[in-house]
Design a protein around this motif. Structure first.
Motif, PDB file in Angstrom:
ATOM      1  N   UNK A 160      33.952  38.037  40.620  1.00 64.16           N
ATOM      2  CA  UNK A 160      35.127  38.501  41.361  1.00 64.16           C
ATOM      3  C   UNK A 160      35.139  37.840  42.734  1.00 64.16           C
ATOM      4  N   UNK A 161      36.315  37.423  43.173  1.00 73.55           N
ATOM      5  CA  UNK A 161      36.505  36.886  44.515  1.00 73.55           C
ATOM      6  C   UNK A 161      37.353  37.860  45.319  1.00 73.55           C
ATOM      7  N   UNK A 162      37.083  37.938  46.615  1.00 74.97           N
ATOM      8  CA  UNK A 162      37.876  38.786  47.506  1.00 74.97           C
ATOM      9  C   UNK A 162      38.146  38.026  48.798  1.00 74.97           C
ATOM     10  N   UNK A 163      39.381  38.070  49.283  1.00 80.63           N
ATOM     11  CA  UNK A 163      39.714  37.403  50.540  1.00 80.63           C
ATOM     12  C   UNK A 163      39.402  38.344  51.696  1.00 80.63           C
TER      13      UNK A 163
ATOM     14  N   UNK B 277      44.367  34.957  46.571  1.00 82.61           N
ATOM     15  CA  UNK B 277      43.741  34.112  45.565  1.00 82.61           C
ATOM     16  C   UNK B 277      44.227  34.560  44.190  1.00 82.61           C
ATOM     17  N   UNK B 278      44.255  33.614  43.255  1.00 84.29           N
ATOM     18  CA  UNK B 278      44.638  33.941  41.885  1.00 84.29           C
ATOM     19  C   UNK B 278      43.932  32.968  40.950  1.00 84.29           C
TER      20      UNK B 278
ATOM     21  N   UNK C 224      42.125  40.269  45.573  1.00 86.69           N
ATOM     22  CA  UNK C 224      41.001  40.001  44.680  1.00 86.69           C
ATOM     23  C   UNK C 224      41.467  39.138  43.522  1.00 86.69           C
ATOM     24  N   UNK C 225      40.523  38.443  42.902  1.00 86.34           N
ATOM     25  CA  UNK C 225      40.800  37.673  41.694  1.00 86.34           C
ATOM     26  C   UNK C 225      39.556  37.688  40.826  1.00 86.34           C
ATOM     27  N   UNK C 226      39.746  37.864  39.524  1.00 82.01           N
ATOM     28  CA  UNK C 226      38.645  37.936  38.567  1.00 82.01           C
ATOM     29  C   UNK C 226      38.618  36.657  37.747  1.00 82.01           C
ATOM     30  N   UNK C 227      37.426  36.143  37.517  1.00 84.11           N
ATOM     31  CA  UNK C 227      37.286  34.920  36.719  1.00 84.11           C
ATOM     32  C   UNK C 227      37.801  35.141  35.301  1.00 84.11           C
TER      33      UNK C 227
END
Length: 300
Positions: A183-186, A212-213, A173-176
């Motif tokens: 939030x993004x999740x692969x 992701x980062x 996961x990556x947070x803006x």
């Protein structure tokens, strides 16, 4: 005549990510084994971070940092299997995973924190209940954790009290850094996006990525299962762009399949692959190996 060798297809990459997800979830139920890497090398890397200019590597066998010669040195005396790992804006370390064999205590660490760069740790919450495989923090200090045991995103305003959010099957996961609720999740089908703090996610579409980062505004990167680095640009939520991000290929990172990715800013990136921890100071165009890595027998 120059021969062209095509890269992995989207189907192949998705299948590889699906296998990685399955192996990662299976590994959660296994007791950590002692690291078998030779002297001067690391294996089983689960996270990367920096404090100041010092690199920290979270592994199956504790937190390490390279000395002046690049030889990894254990930080503190804990050899826990640190799965999720992140460095907050204030410099605190947050981690999760499993205790070292023979150290006692529950099988899952929950969320643990270090305020002295990994030398000592204390339990912050969820001890014995949760194994976070990915951790990130928002600009307002909200903590996001992907609970791999239950396949669910959990969110906390302070790392102590938690709310269950969306159920999903993800690897990272990556947070803006600009919008705490984004939030993004692969996932196996592409990068899924949430704009409501992880309560709901649009289905993953488009580029299939492993990690992701999002290190700073304008500094969103992802890496696929073969080690190809992509830079993400937010474009909205139209179907043509999948989850609202366009992914442009930057370069192939040396060393093969990735184990971790951390973006510090638009120019500085850290990637752990099968043979090293690599650092870029030019936005991912070139990389220099900081630490040697050996592939562990059971993989990441």
């Amino acid at each position: 005549m120059t021969k062209y060798f095509p890269g992995p297809s989207a189907t192949t990459t998705a299948a590889a990510l699906a296998l990685t997800l399955a192996l990662t979830l299976t590994a959660c139920s296994q007791e950590p084994a002692a690291d078998d890497s030779p002297g001067g090398a690391l294996s089983h890397i689960h996270g990367l971070g920096v404090r100041g200019d010092t690199l920290y590597v979270a592994t199956h066998d504790g937190i390490h940092t390279p000395d002046a010669t690049g030889r990894p040195t254990l930080v503190g005396d804990r050899r826990d299997d640190f799965m999720g790992f992140t460095v907050t804006a204030s410099g605190a370390f947050l981690a999760s995973g499993h205790p070292a064999p023979g150290s006692g205590g529950p099988a899952d660490l929950g969320l643990v924190e270090s305020t002295d760069s990994g030398r000592t740790w204390h339990e912050k919450s969820l001890g014995g209940e949760v194994d976070f495989h990915s951790l990130d923090t928002a600009p307002d200090s909200t903590v996001y954790g992907y609970d791999s045991t239950n396949g669910r995103l959990r969110v906390s305003p302070d790392g102590v009290t938690w709310e269950d959010r969306a159920a999903l099957r993800a690897l990272d996961i990556a947070v803006s850094p600009a919008e705490p609720a984004t939030v993004l999740a692969t996932t196996e089908t592409g990068v899924a996006r949430s704009t409501d703090g992880g309560r709901t996610f649009a289905p993953g579409k488009g580029q299939v990525l492993a990690y992701v980062s999002w290190g700073a505004p304008g500094a969103l990167f992802g890496i696929d299962q073969s080690g190809v680095l992509f830079r993400g640009t937010e474009t909205g939520t139209g179907a043509a762009t999948g989850s609202g991000v366009r992914w442009d290929r930057v370069a192939a990172v040396p060393g093969g399949a990735p184990q971790a990715l951390t973006v510090v800013d638009a120019r500085r990136l850290l990637v752990a692959t099968q043979d090293g921890v690599y650092e870029s100071r030019d936005g991912g165009r070139t990389f220099e190996r900081r630490v040697t890595v050996t592939s562990g027998k059971e993989g990441h």
